[in-house]
Scaffold this motif. Sequence first.
Motif, PDB file in Angstrom:
ATOM      1  N   LEU A 147      44.020  45.636  41.482  1.00  8.82           N
ATOM      2  CA  LEU A 147      44.343  44.259  41.833  1.00  8.82           C
ATOM      3  C   LEU A 147      44.766  44.190  43.298  1.00  8.82           C
ATOM      4  N   PRO A 148      44.248  43.223  44.030  1.00  5.43           N
ATOM      5  CA  PRO A 148      44.520  43.149  45.478  1.00  5.43           C
ATOM      6  C   PRO A 148      46.006  43.093  45.799  1.00  5.43           C
ATOM      7  N   ASP A 149      46.384  43.755  46.874  1.00  3.08           N
ATOM      8  CA  ASP A 149      47.781  43.722  47.313  1.00  3.08           C
ATOM      9  C   ASP A 149      48.216  42.312  47.680  1.00  3.08           C
ATOM     10  N   SER A 150      47.252  41.449  47.991  1.00  2.00           N
ATOM     11  CA  SER A 150      47.585  40.083  48.388  1.00  2.00           C
ATOM     12  C   SER A 150      48.074  39.235  47.218  1.00  2.00           C
ATOM     13  N   LEU A 151      47.843  39.717  45.973  1.00  2.00           N
ATOM     14  CA  LEU A 151      48.316  38.965  44.814  1.00  2.00           C
ATOM     15  C   LEU A 151      49.839  39.022  44.764  1.00  2.00           C
ATOM     16  N   PRO A 152      50.483  37.909  44.494  1.00  2.00           N
ATOM     17  CA  PRO A 152      51.947  37.929  44.407  1.00  2.00           C
ATOM     18  C   PRO A 152      52.420  38.729  43.203  1.00  2.00           C
ATOM     19  N   ASP A 153      53.594  39.347  43.357  1.00  2.00           N
ATOM     20  CA  ASP A 153      54.145  40.130  42.260  1.00  2.00           C
ATOM     21  C   ASP A 153      54.446  39.252  41.046  1.00  2.00           C
TER      22      ASP A 153
END
Length: 225
Positions: A147-153
């Motif tokens: 999952l992309p690092d840009s996705l919020p936690d």
Amino acid sequence: MTLVLAVDTTHEFGSLALTSDGQPVDEILLHAPSGFGQVLYAHLGQLLARHGVTPAMIDCFAAASGPGSFTGVRVGLACIKGLAEAAGKPAVAVGNLEAMAAFGTAPLRAVVMDARRGEVYGAVYDEAGRVVSPEVVVPFPAWLRSLPDSLPDALEFVSTDFTPFRASMAGTRFEDAAVVTAPRALAAAIARIAAARWLRGEACDPAALDANYVRRPDAELLWKE
């Protein structure tokens, strides 16, 4: 009034739904561990008769396109194609993961479904049903890492049963993420998505409906090898 009839036979637990202007009129959860081929049409006939509806009165037909059982996907699509063709009406195919995402509440919804063989079907959608991270079939830990690092936690996970995946969340940035349980009956959600597409002019000729297996059938994999 817009009437939509939707069918989901992609898994052991399937469903049928009739909606009017996007609102559920009736939804039936079906359990057919040996397949839906012998039971689907009887339940469909009962559903329509109960509400005094004929196939000619349906504005748009919809089917779950998968992923799921290859035979189950084909049974549902064939049913809807035949009904829509006979009634001269358009049809829509809706992915199961997209339908499950409709039960989420967060701006981003990571949808996960058991794909057997130690793998999951997974994808991420936004609140409008748009794909943020495309559908894949991989082991659950590998999907989390992809999952992309840009996705919020703080994105939430959506699944009909998240229990098998919980342990793999430990130690990841998603460890404390919220989890939403989607129902086994997806036909009403599929019908609502189909109704919105029909209103936007996105419904198609039923012959154009196609399956969304995500994983290739075993026969194709063996042939490629």
